[in-house]
Every structure is written in structure tokens, then in C-alpha cells.
Design a protein around this motif. Structure first.
Motif, PDB file in Angstrom:
ATOM      1  N   ALA A  93     -86.890   6.443 -56.942  1.00 31.75           N
ATOM      2  CA  ALA A  93     -85.674   7.248 -57.044  1.00 31.75           C
ATOM      3  C   ALA A  93     -86.004   8.727 -57.194  1.00 31.75           C
ATOM      4  O   ALA A  93     -85.325   9.591 -56.628  1.00 31.75           O
ATOM      5  N   GLY A  94     -87.043   9.041 -57.954  1.00 34.52           N
ATOM      6  CA  GLY A  94     -87.460  10.433 -58.108  1.00 34.52           C
ATOM      7  C   GLY A  94     -87.951  11.019 -56.806  1.00 34.52           C
ATOM      8  O   GLY A  94     -87.646  12.175 -56.475  1.00 34.52           O
ATOM      9  N   GLY A  97     -85.055  11.873 -54.650  1.00 35.19           N
ATOM     10  CA  GLY A  97     -84.402  13.116 -55.057  1.00 35.19           C
ATOM     11  C   GLY A  97     -85.146  14.348 -54.593  1.00 35.19           C
ATOM     12  O   GLY A  97     -84.538  15.305 -54.084  1.00 35.19           O
ATOM     13  N   ILE A 100     -84.689  14.835 -50.827  1.00 36.71           N
ATOM     14  CA  ILE A 100     -83.365  15.370 -50.496  1.00 36.71           C
ATOM     15  C   ILE A 100     -83.325  16.878 -50.728  1.00 36.71           C
ATOM     16  O   ILE A 100     -82.831  17.642 -49.892  1.00 36.71           O
ATOM     17  N   VAL A 101     -83.849  17.337 -51.859  1.00 33.52           N
ATOM     18  CA  VAL A 101     -83.820  18.764 -52.179  1.00 33.52           C
ATOM     19  C   VAL A 101     -84.668  19.564 -51.182  1.00 33.52           C
ATOM     20  O   VAL A 101     -84.233  20.607 -50.680  1.00 33.52           O
ATOM     21  N   ALA A 140     -81.590   9.250 -46.186  1.00 33.47           N
ATOM     22  CA  ALA A 140     -81.521  10.450 -47.025  1.00 33.47           C
ATOM     23  C   ALA A 140     -81.956  11.680 -46.247  1.00 33.47           C
ATOM     24  O   ALA A 140     -81.393  12.773 -46.426  1.00 33.47           O
ATOM     25  N   SER A 144     -79.226  14.564 -45.975  1.00 33.20           N
ATOM     26  CA  SER A 144     -79.535  15.806 -46.686  1.00 33.20           C
ATOM     27  C   SER A 144     -79.796  16.956 -45.726  1.00 33.20           C
ATOM     28  O   SER A 144     -79.502  18.118 -46.048  1.00 33.20           O
ATOM     29  N   LEU A 186     -76.411  16.140 -54.764  1.00 29.83           N
ATOM     30  CA  LEU A 186     -76.531  15.263 -55.930  1.00 29.83           C
ATOM     31  C   LEU A 186     -75.786  13.956 -55.690  1.00 29.83           C
ATOM     32  O   LEU A 186     -76.290  12.867 -56.009  1.00 29.83           O
ATOM     33  N   TRP A 189     -77.804  11.750 -53.287  1.00 31.13           N
ATOM     34  CA  TRP A 189     -78.898  11.059 -53.989  1.00 31.13           C
ATOM     35  C   TRP A 189     -78.345   9.888 -54.808  1.00 31.13           C
ATOM     36  O   TRP A 189     -78.892   8.780 -54.759  1.00 31.13           O
ATOM     37  N   GLY A 190     -77.270  10.128 -55.545  1.00 29.19           N
ATOM     38  CA  GLY A 190     -76.718   9.080 -56.385  1.00 29.19           C
ATOM     39  C   GLY A 190     -76.248   7.872 -55.592  1.00 29.19           C
ATOM     40  O   GLY A 190     -76.509   6.725 -55.973  1.00 29.19           O
ATOM     41  N   ALA A 193     -79.411   6.060 -54.035  1.00 27.47           N
ATOM     42  CA  ALA A 193     -80.179   5.410 -55.097  1.00 27.47           C
ATOM     43  C   ALA A 193     -79.430   4.198 -55.645  1.00 27.47           C
ATOM     44  O   ALA A 193     -80.031   3.148 -55.923  1.00 27.47           O
TER      45      ALA A 193
END
Length: 416
Positions: A93-94, A97, A100-101, A140, A144, A186, A189-190, A193
């Protein structure tokens, strides 16, 4: 002549919907180009009028940033970033994230299509090495890249068109867009995930040897000097867009020219990565739309809709129509049709955000989506329309809701 122009326009936009025309080996670009040729051929527009219809500043800006993105790709920057991401000591999951960023940040400066094209095969290989299911990370990547590209006026072709046509402030738009884009990332991602919880390793079996060989042949070695040159030019352009009084297309073209003057990277390689088909699509649609507008048909249609209570110059109606058209004819043609209605001070921001975020709905909503799905198919990873829609639909609905609430609050504060 009026009937001929309307028929040609309808055929062109039917091609935008279908992705081509039945019984002919034409894609969207081919259909648009054929329509422009037909309009000139029947005398609806002279050659001079057709050339004048093309918004050259937008085409130049788009071309210039394609050259900058080509520099970054040939310098191995995208491959290097993807490998560095995959090597991070993070949980699934990290890692999702951070991916995505980073992808969103890259897509805000460079073309989201180029970012997806360069990152997708390396990302698949990295997922296989870490025994992670590649599908959530690929979805993702696509989502993203689209969301992140909405943050600036150079993140994607339709934003370039909107910014250049309406003369939007580069920093003003960024300050308007960054909040809904950040919250949207955000949410992206949520949602992914949450959907993938407990199944991060599903389908993570090793790909066939032939696919691994393909991944190796596509890898580009990292060249620190070439990457530094590209980053320096991109950074200088961003600063210039914020403080310099000169036209953005002029500065971008100078930056592209500096990158083409290389002792190592041949201009043939650089220009070979330019998406000439997209440039031709832009120019052809400018001609087709201009021919229709000259007939007065669009003004009459707008008047009829207004009489029926649908006022396209109002933000609420423009929001809905932009979303629908972007998923019917794709975002660039939709924006070209709707730009003449962008009279409200916030209409440009609305068009840019909604047309871009709407692209996440289905696979065909964005070229970036198609690139990712095609890259997955070459690695024997099947992402069908249902699999994509399970992520794309909720991401689109949530991010558009975020953008809608933000725009409504901005409008309330501005008028209150």
C-alpha cells in the motif's frame, strides 16, 4: 454547402466516437485529417482559411513539450525513477501511494501519455520481481497520470489548448487546481488500496520468458547528463512561465531547440518520439470545428438548448456536458467544441479539470489508459473493460465530486 459541411462534421465526430470509420483503415487522426481535406476539397474553406483556423501557439507548445519529454525518455529518467520506486522498502500500500504521487508529479510537467508509455513496462517488471500483482499498480499509473496532469496547463493536450486559447495564468490555474487534484490523488490511492486489500500478490506469477526479454529490450540506460539537461530546461521553463512576460509557446520552443542541439542524441531519435499523429489530430479538428462555426449552426444549436433550459455558458451545465462529451468523443475534441462557450471566469478551470478527470472513467477515455492496457497485454496481463471500470468508475465519480464541490465553493466565495 451548409449541408455538406454539417455532414462532414458529423462523420468526423462519429469517427471520434467509434475510434475510426467502418470498412476503412482509419483511426481518429485519419478521420479528422480526411475531414479537413474534404472541407478544403469542396471549397468550404480555402487553404489560407484552413491554416488560419489552426491555433498555432497551442500546437507549438504541445510539440515543444513532446521534445522535452523525449529528452527525458532517451536519458533513461523514467526507467530510473521506476526502478528506484520499486526498490523502496515499503509495503504494497505504501509503494502504491508513492507511485501515485511520483507519477502525478511527472505528469503535471511532462506529457501524461509519455510518462505512461515509459513507466508501464518497467513497472510491470518491477512488480514481478517483488512478487506483487501488477494490475493495481498499472491502474494506479493510468489514473494518477490523468489526475496529476490536471494540475497544470502543460500536463496534457487539452489543458494546453485551454490555457493558450483563454490566456489563463499559469500560476493562477495551478493554485486553483492543486487542491482538488491533491485530494483526488488521495482518494485514488484509498479506493485502489481498499479494493486490493488482502490480494496484493494475486496474479503475481512470473511472466513468460519472451515477455521478460521484451522488457529488457525496452529498458533505457540512465544517462545523468542527458537527464540533467532535460530537467534543467523543464525547470527553467516552469520558472519562466511564472515570471517572464513572453509568450509560453515562444519560451517552450526555445527550450526544445536547445535540447535538439545535442552531440549524443540524434535529432532523428528525439523527433521520432514526438506524437505527430496527435499534432495532426489537433490541426485537423481546428479546421473542422472552424468550418462548422462559420455556418452559424453551433450558435443556433446553443440558442435552441438555451430555450429548452440548458444554458451551456453556465458552469453547472458546462460541467455536465464536458463530462458526457469527454467520454463520447474523447477530451480533446470535446474541449474544442466547448471552448467557445467558456465565458465565465472559472470556465477554463472547469473545462480543464472536468475533461481530464473524466478520462479515467473507461479505458477509451484517455490515451494514457490505452497505453497502460496495451503495455499490460504485451506482458500477458489482461485488463479488460470490466476490470478497468471497477477502478476507473469510482475514481472518476469521486474525483469529479471533489472538483465539483471545490468549484462550487470557489464560485460561492467569489460571488459572496
Amino acid at each position: 454547402m451548409l449541408t455538406t459541411i454539417v455532414v462532414i462534421f458529423l462523420i468526423v465526430y462519429l469517427g471520434m466516437i467509434l475510434g475510426g470509420l467502418p470498412f476503412l483503415q482509419l483511426d481518429r487522426t485519419g478521420v479528422a485529417l480526411l475531414g479537413a481535406i474534404a472541407l478544403i476539397g469542396v471549397g468550404a474553406l480555402s487553404l489560407e482559411e484552413a491554416v488560419a483556423a489552426v491555433h498555432l501557439p497551442t500546437v507549438i507548445l504541445l510539440f515543444s513539450f513532446m521534445v522535452v519529454s523525449a529528452q527525458m525518455r532517451l536519458g533513461g529518467f523514467y526507467d530510473w525513477v521506476t526502478h528506484k520506486l520499486a526498490a523502496l522498502a515499503l509495503g504494497p500500500a505504501g509503494l502504491l501511494g508513492v507511485l501515485i504521487v511520483v507519477v502525478a508529479a511527472l505528469s503535471a510537467v511532462f506529457s501524461n501519455d509519455i510518462v505512461c508509455l515509459a513507466v508501464a513496462p518497467v513497472l510491470i517488471d518491477a512488480c514481478q520481481k517483488r512478487r506483487l500483482a501488477p494490475t493495481p499498480y498499472l491502474l494506479a499509473l493510468a489514473c494518477s497520470a490523468n489526475i496529476g496532469s490536471a494540475a497544470t496547463l502543460i500536463g496534457n493536450p487539452q489543458n494546453m489548448l485551454i490555457g493558450q486559447t483563454l490566456g489563463l495564468s499559469f500560476d493562477g490555474y495551478f493554485l486553483d487546481a492543486i487542491l482538488p487534484v491533491s485530494v483526488g490523488l488521495l482518494a485514488c490511492w484509498g479506493l485502489i488500496a481498499w479494493q486490493t486489500r488482502g490480494r496484493w500478490t494475486d496474479g503475481a506469477a512470473l511472466v513468460p520468458p519472451a515477455a521478460l526479454h521484451e522488457a529488457r529490450t525496452e529498458a533505457i540506460a540512465f544517462d545523468a547528463w542527458q537527464t540533467t539537461k532535460g530537467l534543467a530546461v523543464a525547470g527553467a521553463l516552469l520558472v519562466a512561465f511564472l515570471v517572464a512576460p513572453w509568450p509560453r509557446e515562444h519560451m517552450a520552443l526555445i527550450g526544445a531547440g536547445l535540447l535538439l542541439m545535442s552531440r549524443k542524441l540524434h535529432s532523428r531519435k528525439m523527433l521520432g518520439l514526438v506524437d505527430w499523429e496527435l499534432l495532426i489530430l489537433f490541426m485537423s479538428l481546428f479546421v473542422v470545428n472552424h468550418a462548422l462555426q462559420r455556418t452559424g449552426v453551433t450558435a443556433h444549436a446553443i440558442a435552441l438548448l438555451a430555450a429548452a433550459g440548458v444554458h451551456l455558458d453556465q458552469l453547472g451545465s458546462l460541467f455536465g456536458v464536458t463530462f458526457v462529451l469527454s467520454n463520447i468523443v474523447s477530451n480533446v475534441p470535446a474541449v474544442m467544441l466547448l471552448l467557445p462557450l467558456a465565458h465565465h471566469p472559472m470556465a477554463g478551470t472547469l473545462l480543464a479539470l472536468v475533461s481530464t478527470l473524466a478520462g479515467n472513467l473507461l479505458i477509451v477515455g484517455s490515451i494514457a489508459n490505452i497505453i497502460v492496457v496495451d503495455a499490460a497485454a504485451r506482458r500477458h496481463i489482461d485488463i479488460d473493460w470490466r476490470g478497468y471500470a471497477r477502478v476507473g468508475v469510482p475514481v472518476t465519480v469521486v474525483t469529479l465530486a471533489i472538483a465539483g464541490i471545490y468549484l462550487a465553493l470557489r464560485l460561492h466565495l467569489a460571488t459572496g
